[in-house]
Every structure is written in structure tokens, then in C-alpha cells.
Enzyme design. Structure first.
Site, PDB file in Angstrom:
ATOM      1  N   ILE B  95       0.828  -1.207   0.000  1.00 37.86           N
ATOM      2  CA  ILE B  95       0.000   0.000   0.000  1.00 37.86           C
ATOM      3  C   ILE B  95       0.867   1.263   0.000  1.00 37.86           C
ATOM      4  CG2 ILE B  95      -0.283   0.023   2.525  1.00 37.86           C
ATOM      5  CD1 ILE B  95      -2.839   1.113  -0.175  1.00 37.86           C
ATOM      6  N   GLU B 172      -8.151  -2.194   5.245  1.00 36.31           N
ATOM      7  CA  GLU B 172      -8.033  -2.808   6.565  1.00 36.31           C
ATOM      8  C   GLU B 172      -6.836  -3.741   6.626  1.00 36.31           C
ATOM      9  OE1 GLU B 172      -8.342  -6.148   5.922  1.00 36.31           O
ATOM     10  OE2 GLU B 172      -8.926  -5.439   3.918  1.00 36.31           O
ATOM     11  N   GLY B 313      -5.932  -6.816   0.563  1.00 36.21           N
ATOM     12  CA  GLY B 313      -6.475  -5.833   1.492  1.00 36.21           C
ATOM     13  C   GLY B 313      -5.584  -4.604   1.561  1.00 36.21           C
ATOM     14  N   GLU B 314      -5.504  -3.946   2.724  1.00 36.07           N
ATOM     15  CA  GLU B 314      -4.648  -2.764   2.926  1.00 36.07           C
ATOM     16  C   GLU B 314      -5.106  -1.571   2.097  1.00 36.07           C
ATOM     17  OE1 GLU B 314      -0.611  -3.556   1.805  1.00 36.07           O
ATOM     18  OE2 GLU B 314      -0.384  -5.287   3.132  1.00 36.07           O
ATOM     19  N   ALA B 315      -6.276  -1.627   1.491  1.00 32.91           N
ATOM     20  CA  ALA B 315      -6.726  -0.604   0.534  1.00 32.91           C
ATOM     21  C   ALA B 315      -5.960  -0.671  -0.781  1.00 32.91           C
ATOM     22  CB  ALA B 315      -6.654   0.810   1.118  1.00 32.91           C
TER      23      ALA B 315
END
Lengths: 347, 347
Positions: B95, B172, B313-315
Site C-alpha cells: 500500500i 483494513e 487488502g490494505e486498501a
């Protein structure tokens, strides 16, 4: 056709293993960057490097007119080709907006527009003739013209490569060119014509039927043509032939080619018929809404990055996919490994 | 749950017609920018503007631990949550790379990590508690804790909005949170549990079976819980509850929400159960490889921009899709119309 010396990528060699190990050691679950991991691996192999990067990427739009447009196979009149070239040079088209967004230089190649343009710093003059002939009555190009177009496409690529470019995003503009691409797709795959012909820039159902009827007539008129170069000359376009030469030359020079939509993919198909290894250097940007593109991508074993129902051409899909290519290279070169980051490994 | 006042978009009003006319007048075939046209229209309606633009877009990763991780439902040990938060703060994760690429500021919100972090300029301290309880034996959160998490998520969004931000990319991090999300998906849709549970960050087939077995036990233990807020408290996570509050508040404030993958989409589902209009403010970034995500997106009538088999995930997916959102706004505001460009209109 020109002779290109294209080396297939070595997908099972030491570099491939090293690249995969580097990818797998990044602080993320194994394989969790999905398609981006395959892109990073492919470009690493193309550039023969554990630290691949794009250098001086360039966007080229090859523009040409099509004699068959007189038969009414497009939703737009033929003069839109030169008008859109003007729009590209003035910065007002979609491709201009997307190139500015990603700071990519845009060049328009006059491959054979039916208009004489004033010189312009972003215009590359490579006109073979003022549009193809109407293939209802004769071949679109003579074989020598077609060879000439292939060679000029290759020469343009060599020039950019000599200036330090290692990544090309190629597109096209030409009223009538989905018709030419559909004919090439049909001739090179033997798929039913109806599966190869779509609505192009925006035909309605009646227009599509008319386009199919006309293309059927073209096929009957040239039924004897089967030799690949003759097929390209008979049914192709000047921008299509230049794209074929550009892809072949770029692959020989180990450049990354970001392939735009339906028409660009058909040019890749033409090149790959003779040089299958050209596909190793291609990243397919997107699956367009044009009929035939999905099947063609499957046929080429291509897994496009985007699927946004685009059907614009102009290299617009290639440029929209470009940040994903960059993201793939950046994660490979910039992300920390488990060891660097002090993150526990997988169980 | 908090009360949000979320106005549905008016898709048939005058502005909608004006936006569509503006899109249709650009120098391109009608509809040829595909999904980007829908994105431009949606954001125009969200911002109530013919010239929509992103202002101070922010990326927030909500991180928390899960008591259920002790039961062995993840491929990674629980301490990876805090290790990855450290990695985010040190700039080494995927990210970080993607945020740098697109010049997007990244914030990590400690929603409930089982670790006390030193203050850091990119860390937002919002810890409710040191991870949820193990839901094999008790509810993940008390209802008050869950409400508190929702409110803190909403408060963080209000703060960014007051500083001029109109676009959020939320993600998240939390070992075990696909399990919590799968339970919420099952409880809120009544789909079979097996259709809601995937391999998360990288379980093998045996691990997936074990995860399903454990989640079945959790469901049996809490079989009586059906009220939506109690469902979120019982089966959720602290980062999930904060995301629910963040989406609700962002929609009330007419902010654009770029929704990341499976877990973020489940948080949207929770919010949309009570406030269906929250969906009008969501742009779904991608369809992930996690089982259940495709069906969930269909259930939400969402058409994701990317489908790259991401499952990180992690945006990360939200940030990878961000240039497409920008491209949609740029074509709407910068492309020339047919009149401006002197290009012939459609027949």
C-alpha cells in the site's frame, strides 16, 4: 513481410526463478497481488533484469483512412479520421487527457490519412498513400505498399528505441478500421464472419447487418487470397500494417508493448502468425466491448488487465492500464521483503 | 447504531441529464468510454456538480486484532497485524508503494491492535481495546464497544472532511478478519457458510476446511443473535465496525468512497443493510480472489473497476483503481466537445 529475429522469453530459466523468489519474499501473502505479479515477472524477463523499469515510454497513434468507408460500414463519415487527428494534435481527445494524466508523450503517426497535414511537432509523417482502396473493388493496398507500411512502422520503433525508449503504447484511429480488422480476424482464424464483426464506433443493429453484408461481399470478391502478406494487403489498413511492423520490431528489440483494444490485438495476431514469440513482449491492456475481442484474447492466451467496456481505440485502453504496469514494477523494486520489514513468514 | 442522514442520488433529475449530455458531447463515439462514463456520472451526482473533482483524497487503513485468530483460522500468526502496521509506518508495504505512485497520503488507524504503538505522524490512535475476544467463547465486542468503534470511524471521517477531503479510499489489516467478514456475510445474507468463506491470506485446502469448521462452531454458539448491531458486535472486528461508521458518515457528507476488497465490501453491506443509500456513494474498486466477493458484489449491484485476482487488502485495490476514477473525472472536465474540436457528429 520483413524478417524479425524475436527471442521467446525463457520462462523456466534462472532469472525466472530469481524473479519469482523476489516476488514471493515481499511482505504480502503469497500470490496476493494476483495479475500484477505475472506482469512484474514478464517485464523482468523481457528486460532481463531483477529491477525492471519503464524508460521513456511513448504513446503512438497510427492513423489512416479506409476506402471501404465509402460503402457505409461506420457510424461516422470518413472525414472524422482527419478531424480526430486534428483533435489529437490540439490536445482535446480522450487519449490526450489520459496521456497528460500519466505524463506520457503522445505522437500521431500519419500512416495514410486522406488529408495533407501541416507539419506539427507531435505528428510523424509516414503516409504511404491517401487511404486504402475500396476493397469491394480491389485490394486495399498493393503488396509493396503493405510491405512499405510494415517497414515504416518498424523504422519508427527503431528510432524511439535508439532514443532510450523501452516501452510502447500503440493505438490507432481510422474510420472503417474495425471492418478491416474483422476481415483479418476472420481470414486468419477461420471463425465465422458474424463472430468477428461488431458495431465498431457505434452502429445500430441495422448498421451492423449492413456492415456484415458488405464484408461478405468483400470476402467473396477476394476469395482466392490466402497467403498472409497478401491477406494483410488485401483486407488490411495502412495503420494496421504499420502496427504489425511496430510490434515485430519492438519484440525484436525486447521492448514492452502495451496492446490497446480490438484493432491493435488483430495487428498482434497478424504478427504472431509468423512470429509467435511476439506475444511474449505484449501486455494486453483491456478487453473491449467490440465483438470478437474476447475470443481473440482467449485465442492469443492473453489475460487483459482491464475490462471496462471501452471501445474507443486511440491507445486509450493501453494508457488507462499503464499505471497497473507501473504498479507491478514498483512493488517488485520498492516493497520490503519479510526480512527487511521484520514480519513473520508464512507458517 | 449511529443515525446517519444519507440522501440517495437523484439519477433522473436535471443534473443527471446535464451530466449525460456533457458526456455524450465529448469527441468520442457514444458510450465508448464504457464504465468510466458511469463513474463520471456518479461522482458528478455525488458532488452535485458538472465539474466534479477529487479534493485531498486520503487513504486510511483500519487495523485490529481478532481473538479468533488464536483458533488457527489464518495462514499467519496474530502478531503479523502489528508487524504489518509497523511496515505501513515504515513505508515498506504494497500500500505504501501504490500510495507513493499516486501521491496519495496514507494513514493507519489503530482500531484495536494487540500492541501499544509509539506515537507516529501517520498513525491515528483510536484503539477500542487490544483486539476482539475469541468468539468461540464470547461475543467479539460488547455492543457498547461496537457502537464506540462505529462512532470513532465516523469521527475520523468528519475530521478529514473538515480539512477539505471529499474522497476516501478505505482499507483494513487484521489477521483473522476474513473469518469475521465471512461470518457477517453469512448472517446478513443467509447464504450457505461455505459460499461465504475463502482462503483469506493464503490457507491451503486443509486450512480452509478447518476455518469452515471453526466458523460453524462460532455460529452454533451464537445462534440466537440476529439483531444487526448485535450481529456486528458478536461476529465483527474493531476495524470492521470502524469501517461501517466511516462509510455511513462519508455517505452522509456526500464523499466519494472507493471500496477495496472483500472485507471492505462486507463493511459496506453492514452499513447498507440499515442505509441502502450508502451504496450511491461507493465506487467498488475491484473483484478480489476471495470466495464470496463476487456474489457479494452482485448482491450489492456493484460493478467493480478491476478484476486482478488481488487478495491483499490494505486498501491496495482501492488505490490501484484510483487512476481510473481520476481518468473518468478528467475526461468529463478536459475533453473537447464535438463543437469545440470541429469534429463531425454521429450520422
Amino acid at each position: 513481410m520483413l524478417t524479425f529475429d524475436i527471442q521467446p522469453l525463457d520462462r523456466h530459466g534462472a532469472l525466472s526463478q530469481q524473479l519469482q523468489a523476489k516476488i514471493d519474499n515481499k511482505t504480502k501473502p503469497l500470490g496476493s497481488l494476483g495479475r500484477l505479479e505475472a506482469v512484474a515477472l514478464q517485464i523482468g524477463l523481457i528486460q532481463n533484469s531483477l529491477k525492471p523499469r519503464t524508460e521513456k515510454p511513448q504513446v503512438l497513434v497510427f492513423a489512416a483512412d479506409h476506402g471501404l468507408a465509402q460503402a457505409g460500414i461506420s457510424a461516422y463519415p470518413a472525414e472524422v479520421t482527419r478531424q480526430m487527428v486534428g483533435n489529437f494534435l490540439n490536445g482535446g481527445a480522450a487519449i490526450n487527457v489520459f496521456c497528460r494524466q500519466h505524463q506520457l508523450p503522445l505522437w500521431v503517426v500519419d500512416a495514410g490519412v486522406n488529408h495533407d497535414f501541416a507539419p506539427h511537432p507531435r505528428l510523424i509523417e509516414a503516409k504511404i498513400k491517401h487511404g486504402t482502396a475500396n476493397m469491394l473493388h480491389q485490394a486495399a493496398m498493393r503488396v509493396e505498399e503493405c510491405q512499405d507500411a510494415i517497414e515504416r512502422g518498424a523504422a519508427i520503433v527503431r528510432q524511439f528505441q535508439q532514443q532510450g525508449c523501452n516501452t510502447l503504447l500503440l493505438g490507432e484511429m481510422g474510420i472503417g478500421n474495425t471492418a478491416a480488422a474483422s476481415l483479418l480476424l476472420h481470414k486468419l482464424t477461420d471463425w465465422p464472419l458474424a463472430d468477428c464483426v461488431g458495431k465498431g464506433a457505434g452502429l445500430d443493429d441495422a448498421g451492423l447487418q449492413r456492415k456484415q453484408r458488405i464484408l461478405q461481399q468483400v470476402l467473396q470478391y477476394h476469395a482466392h487470397v490466402t497467403e498472409p502478406l497478401a491477406v494483410l494487403a488485401t483486407f488490411g489498413g495502412l495503420e494496421l500494417a504499420m502496427l504489425v511492423g511496430a510490434y515485430g520490431q519492438a519484440a525484436e528489440l525486447r521492448m514492452v508493448c502495451v496492446v490497446d483494444g480490438f484493432i491493435a490485438s488483430v495487428a498482434v495476431l497478424v504478427a504472431a502468425k509468423r512470429y509467435p514469440a511476439v506475444l511474449d513482449y505484449c501486455l494486453f491492456a483491456h478487453q473491449s466491448a467490440e465483438r470478437g475481442h474476447q475470443a481473440l484474447l482467449r485465442h492469443l492466451n492473453a489475460n487483459p488487465l482491464l475490462s471496462l467496456d471501452l471501445r474507443l481505440g486511440e491507445a486509450s485502453g493501453a494508457v488507462l492500464a499503464y499505471p497497473l504496469l507501473q504498479a507491478a514494477l514498483l512493488f517488485l523494486t520498492e516493497m520490503h521483503s519479510f526480512e527487511q520489514a521484520g514480519v513473520s513468514h508464512q507458517f
